[in-house]
Design a protein around this motif. Structure first.
Motif, PDB file in Angstrom:
ATOM      1  N   LEU A  44       0.739  -1.254   0.097  1.00 24.38           N
ATOM      2  CA  LEU A  44      -0.032  -0.062   0.062  1.00 24.38           C
ATOM      3  C   LEU A  44       0.722   1.239  -0.091  1.00 24.38           C
ATOM      4  O   LEU A  44       0.316   2.235  -0.493  1.00 24.38           O
ATOM      5  CB  LEU A  44      -0.976   0.006   1.131  1.00 24.38           C
ATOM      6  N   VAL A  45       2.119   1.186   0.462  1.00 28.07           N
ATOM      7  CA  VAL A  45       2.877   2.448   0.377  1.00 28.07           C
ATOM      8  C   VAL A  45       3.270   2.523  -0.892  1.00 28.07           C
ATOM      9  O   VAL A  45       3.476   3.681  -1.515  1.00 28.07           O
ATOM     10  CB  VAL A  45       4.308   1.986   1.300  1.00 28.07           C
ATOM     11  N   CYS A  46       3.548   1.482  -1.692  1.00 25.38           N
ATOM     12  CA  CYS A  46       3.870   1.424  -3.053  1.00 25.38           C
ATOM     13  C   CYS A  46       2.818   1.737  -4.177  1.00 25.38           C
ATOM     14  O   CYS A  46       3.086   2.625  -5.170  1.00 25.38           O
ATOM     15  CB  CYS A  46       4.778   0.186  -3.635  1.00 25.38           C
ATOM     16  N   ASP A  47       1.647   1.669  -3.712  1.00 27.79           N
ATOM     17  CA  ASP A  47       0.495   1.717  -4.356  1.00 27.79           C
ATOM     18  C   ASP A  47      -0.703   2.034  -3.560  1.00 27.79           C
ATOM     19  O   ASP A  47      -1.558   1.205  -3.275  1.00 27.79           O
ATOM     20  CB  ASP A  47       0.113   0.787  -5.645  1.00 27.79           C
ATOM     21  N   PRO A  48      -1.024   3.393  -2.942  1.00 29.46           N
ATOM     22  CA  PRO A  48      -1.862   3.458  -1.962  1.00 29.46           C
ATOM     23  C   PRO A  48      -3.168   3.405  -2.426  1.00 29.46           C
ATOM     24  O   PRO A  48      -4.217   3.167  -1.711  1.00 29.46           O
ATOM     25  CB  PRO A  48      -1.698   5.095  -1.549  1.00 29.46           C
ATOM     26  N   ASP A  49      -3.544   3.490  -3.723  1.00 31.98           N
ATOM     27  CA  ASP A  49      -4.996   3.514  -4.302  1.00 31.98           C
ATOM     28  C   ASP A  49      -5.283   2.139  -4.873  1.00 31.98           C
ATOM     29  O   ASP A  49      -6.475   2.002  -5.424  1.00 31.98           O
ATOM     30  CB  ASP A  49      -5.062   4.532  -5.467  1.00 31.98           C
ATOM     31  N   TRP A  50      -4.598   1.131  -4.733  1.00 32.21           N
ATOM     32  CA  TRP A  50      -4.910  -0.300  -5.116  1.00 32.21           C
ATOM     33  C   TRP A  50      -5.926  -0.898  -4.305  1.00 32.21           C
ATOM     34  O   TRP A  50      -5.607  -1.511  -3.240  1.00 32.21           O
ATOM     35  CB  TRP A  50      -3.543  -0.830  -5.297  1.00 32.21           C
ATOM     36  N   ASP A  51      -7.147  -1.008  -4.935  1.00 33.58           N
ATOM     37  CA  ASP A  51      -8.264  -1.675  -4.233  1.00 33.58           C
ATOM     38  C   ASP A  51      -7.984  -3.076  -3.707  1.00 33.58           C
ATOM     39  O   ASP A  51      -8.300  -3.555  -2.649  1.00 33.58           O
ATOM     40  CB  ASP A  51      -9.474  -1.685  -5.035  1.00 33.58           C
ATOM     41  N   ARG A  52      -7.137  -3.740  -4.541  1.00 32.12           N
ATOM     42  CA  ARG A  52      -7.096  -5.281  -4.045  1.00 32.12           C
ATOM     43  C   ARG A  52      -6.226  -5.507  -3.099  1.00 32.12           C
ATOM     44  O   ARG A  52      -6.232  -6.202  -1.988  1.00 32.12           O
ATOM     45  CB  ARG A  52      -6.338  -5.966  -5.520  1.00 32.12           C
ATOM     46  N   ALA A  53      -5.328  -4.569  -2.874  1.00 32.77           N
ATOM     47  CA  ALA A  53      -4.307  -4.356  -1.620  1.00 32.77           C
ATOM     48  C   ALA A  53      -4.994  -4.135  -0.459  1.00 32.77           C
ATOM     49  O   ALA A  53      -4.957  -4.675   0.609  1.00 32.77           O
ATOM     50  CB  ALA A  53      -3.173  -3.802  -2.154  1.00 32.77           C
ATOM     51  N   LYS A  54      -6.112  -3.194  -0.664  1.00 32.81           N
ATOM     52  CA  LYS A  54      -6.725  -2.868   0.449  1.00 32.81           C
ATOM     53  C   LYS A  54      -7.687  -4.086   0.990  1.00 32.81           C
ATOM     54  O   LYS A  54      -7.809  -4.348   2.295  1.00 32.81           O
ATOM     55  CB  LYS A  54      -7.856  -1.698  -0.033  1.00 32.81           C
ATOM     56  N   GLU A  55      -8.257  -4.726   0.086  1.00 30.13           N
ATOM     57  CA  GLU A  55      -9.009  -5.671   0.445  1.00 30.13           C
ATOM     58  C   GLU A  55      -8.216  -6.802   1.149  1.00 30.13           C
ATOM     59  O   GLU A  55      -8.620  -7.469   2.147  1.00 30.13           O
ATOM     60  CB  GLU A  55      -9.794  -6.274  -0.840  1.00 30.13           C
ATOM     61  N   ARG A  56      -6.887  -7.096   0.590  1.00 32.06           N
ATOM     62  CA  ARG A  56      -6.195  -7.992   1.356  1.00 32.06           C
ATOM     63  C   ARG A  56      -5.795  -7.573   2.568  1.00 32.06           C
ATOM     64  O   ARG A  56      -5.642  -8.591   3.620  1.00 32.06           O
ATOM     65  CB  ARG A  56      -4.835  -8.180   0.325  1.00 32.06           C
ATOM     66  N   LYS A  57      -5.667  -6.363   2.856  1.00 30.86           N
ATOM     67  CA  LYS A  57      -5.154  -5.743   4.136  1.00 30.86           C
ATOM     68  C   LYS A  57      -6.272  -6.138   5.174  1.00 30.86           C
ATOM     69  O   LYS A  57      -6.057  -6.526   6.278  1.00 30.86           O
ATOM     70  CB  LYS A  57      -4.929  -4.342   4.002  1.00 30.86           C
ATOM     71  N   GLU A  58      -7.795  -5.946   4.700  1.00 28.33           N
ATOM     72  CA  GLU A  58      -8.602  -6.338   5.618  1.00 28.33           C
ATOM     73  C   GLU A  58      -8.823  -7.591   5.808  1.00 28.33           C
ATOM     74  O   GLU A  58      -8.986  -8.092   7.226  1.00 28.33           O
ATOM     75  CB  GLU A  58     -10.229  -5.928   4.700  1.00 28.33           C
TER      76      GLU A  58
END
Length: 518
Positions: free
Chosen positions: A484-498
């Protein structure tokens, strides 16, 4: 016929003997014959004695237990011979910049000679050091280097063996996976992490340092620095802690090291498995190689010199420890002549005999230290980015491999096929990220953050699935943050974080409900 004779001597029925055991028996006779210069008939006679029977049955007992037995043997030798501390002392002596001490960040940042310097995806200045252990066997010593030298990203390497043989990369990866999850009953009963003991000559690294992710951005972790009373000397306790497999530091180091396992055939002109490290390595270590293969490749030490001269950075160190029995190893004049004839920019700076083996039929053992005097050509930014892409694709292939029988284990292996595939994926993603770190030291490119985010996210997914067996919950959480630091707007990474946070919360809840919990 010969193996039938030995089998009968060992009170075994050769006709009903397991095929792998029969092959092992036959290979054992052949290897001992070649290594000791004895006829196979003489070896057979020795095996027919009570001492010979004890030796062979002990060997088979140890090998029959796979990773546990293999590591047990190495651990016993490490304790008896003190080799782990000895190797670490020599590395620290010649590579003092790799010592893991508190408060060295300023010194590390000002080091303009060793390692690679770059700005990470947050803009923070970083200096990375790389180390390579050749012919790592089961990876035991490489894991100790990782544990006590957290400043370096250590790679363990082995050759590719036949699929049916428990050797080479297959054994190395399996043993490191075992170390990553090892937790004996003895370890459950008493704490064995002794950060205070690391004030001895081997190292002053702390447990927190040993647990750093060693990826693109360092993170702080608190650790339990408790210690127990000891009746033994500080040096004995240090060796006991260093050799133990059932400590949290050992497990964390093995998890890090599993991400940096590589296939390296020392006899090849180019070491393709670690080609991305060319010109970046601070230290290359090769120990007891001739004791294993000297009988068939007595001058393999020349191949080590050739490969190390390509992969070491200027000022980097090659450390070798081996027997004089094969190929003139340890003969200073002959080895210097070889360096000159082969036009290798390596300088022999030390030859020592740390232990007196003058009465040993296998010959005396010497440590040789070589210093890289010139600079090797490093891989270009474009090459490193493409290599990172190749690692990503290879990792995705392993991750997508359902391994058909998800729970069935190949005989003798510690990990199930699915878990083994996940660890292979981890290794690809981690080494792809290493390529991008090296690429950042070569310059800037708009693709770096994008590829980094995908590698970090894929790595987090692999760590998520490994968490149940390897306890990599926090590893997954840390690397998804980096994605998320490298791509803060990436939805898939946000979902994976959750998903990762929910998984960690569920794991903590299970621990609270478990009456046996800590």
């Amino acid at each position: 016929f010969r193996c039938r004779f030995v089998a009968n001597s060992l009170a075994m029925d050769f006709d009903s003997m397991d095929e792998s055991l029969a092959k092992t028996l036959q290979s054992f006779v052949e290897v001992i014959s070649q290594k000791d210069g004895k006829s196979e008939e003489d070896v057979l006679k020795e095996l027919g004695t009570p001492e010979g029977m004890k030796m062979f049955t002990s060997l088979m007992s140890m090998s029959a237990t796979g990773a546990a037995g293999c590591l047990q043997k190495t651990q016993v030798l490490a304790r008896q011979c003190g080799r782990a501390c000895m190797y670490l002392d020599y590395i620290h002596k010649h590579c003092p910049w790799l010592e893991g001490k508190d408060g060295d960040e300023e010194k590390k940042a000002s080091d303009t000679i060793h390692g690679c310097f770059f700005n990470d995806c947050t803009g923070k200045a970083q200096r990375l050091y790389f180390g390579l252990d050749l012919a790592s066997a089961n990876g035991y010593y490489a894991s100790r280097f990782t544990m006590l030298m957290p400043k370096a990203r250590w790679y363990a390497s082995e050759h590719m063996s036949e699929p049916a043989d428990y050797l080479g990369t297959k054994m190395m990866e399996d043993c490191i996976e075992y170390m990553a999850t090892e937790e004996s009953q003895e370890g459950l009963k008493r704490k064995r992490n002794h950060p205070s003991l690391l004030s001895s000559k081997a190292s002053k690294a702390t447990k927190a340092e040993a647990e750093k992710p060693l990826l693109d951005i360092d993170s702080e972790e608190s650790g339990d620095n408790s210690e127990e009373d000891s009746d033994g000397s500080e040096e004995d306790e240090m060796q006991d802690w260093l050799c133990a497999l059932d400590t949290e530091s050992s497990r964390q180091s093995a998890k890090l090291l599993r991400g940096r396992t590589a296939c390296v055939d020392i006899t090849e002109e180019t070491w393709h498995g670690v080609e991305h490290l060319q010109g970046f390595c601070s230290v290359v270590v090769c120990t007891s190689l001739l004791t294993q293969v000297g009988y068939r490749e007595p001058y393999i030490w020349a191949d080590v010199l050739q490969g190390a001269s390509q992969i070491l950075e200027k000022g980097g160190i090659l450390l070798m420890y081996d027997t004089e029995k094969w190929g003139d190893f340890g003969d200073v004049e002959k080895m210097k002549d070889h360096l000159k004839q082969a036009e290798l920019d390596l300088e022999l700076i030390e030859r020592e005999e740390p232990v007196d083996f003058s009465d040993d039929p296998d010959g005396r053992m010497f440590t040789l230290a070589f210093k890289k005097t010139g600079a090797s050509q490093q891989k270009s930014l474009q090459w490193l980015i493409q290599k990172a892409e190749d690692f990503k694709q290879a990792g995705n292939s392993y991750y997508s491999n359902l391994a058909k029988c998800r729970d069935a284990r190949e005989q003798g292996l510690h990990s199930s096929p699915r878990v083994a595939s996940l660890w292979k994926a981890v290794a690809c993603y981690v080494q792809g990220l290493d390529c991008l770190s090296l690429a950042r030291s070569q310059g800037d490119d708009e693709r770096l953050n994008h590829i980094s985010s995908r590698l970090y996210s894929n790595l987090a997914a692999a760590y998520m699935e490994l968490a149940e067996t390897a306890g990599t919950y926090e590893h997954a959480n840390r690397v998804i943050d980096l994605a998320l630091v490298c791509d803060p707007d990436w939805d898939r990474a946000k979902e994976r974080k959750e998903k990762i946070l929910a998984m960690i919360k569920g794991q903590e809840r299970d621990e609270d409900e478990d009456p046996r919990g800590s």
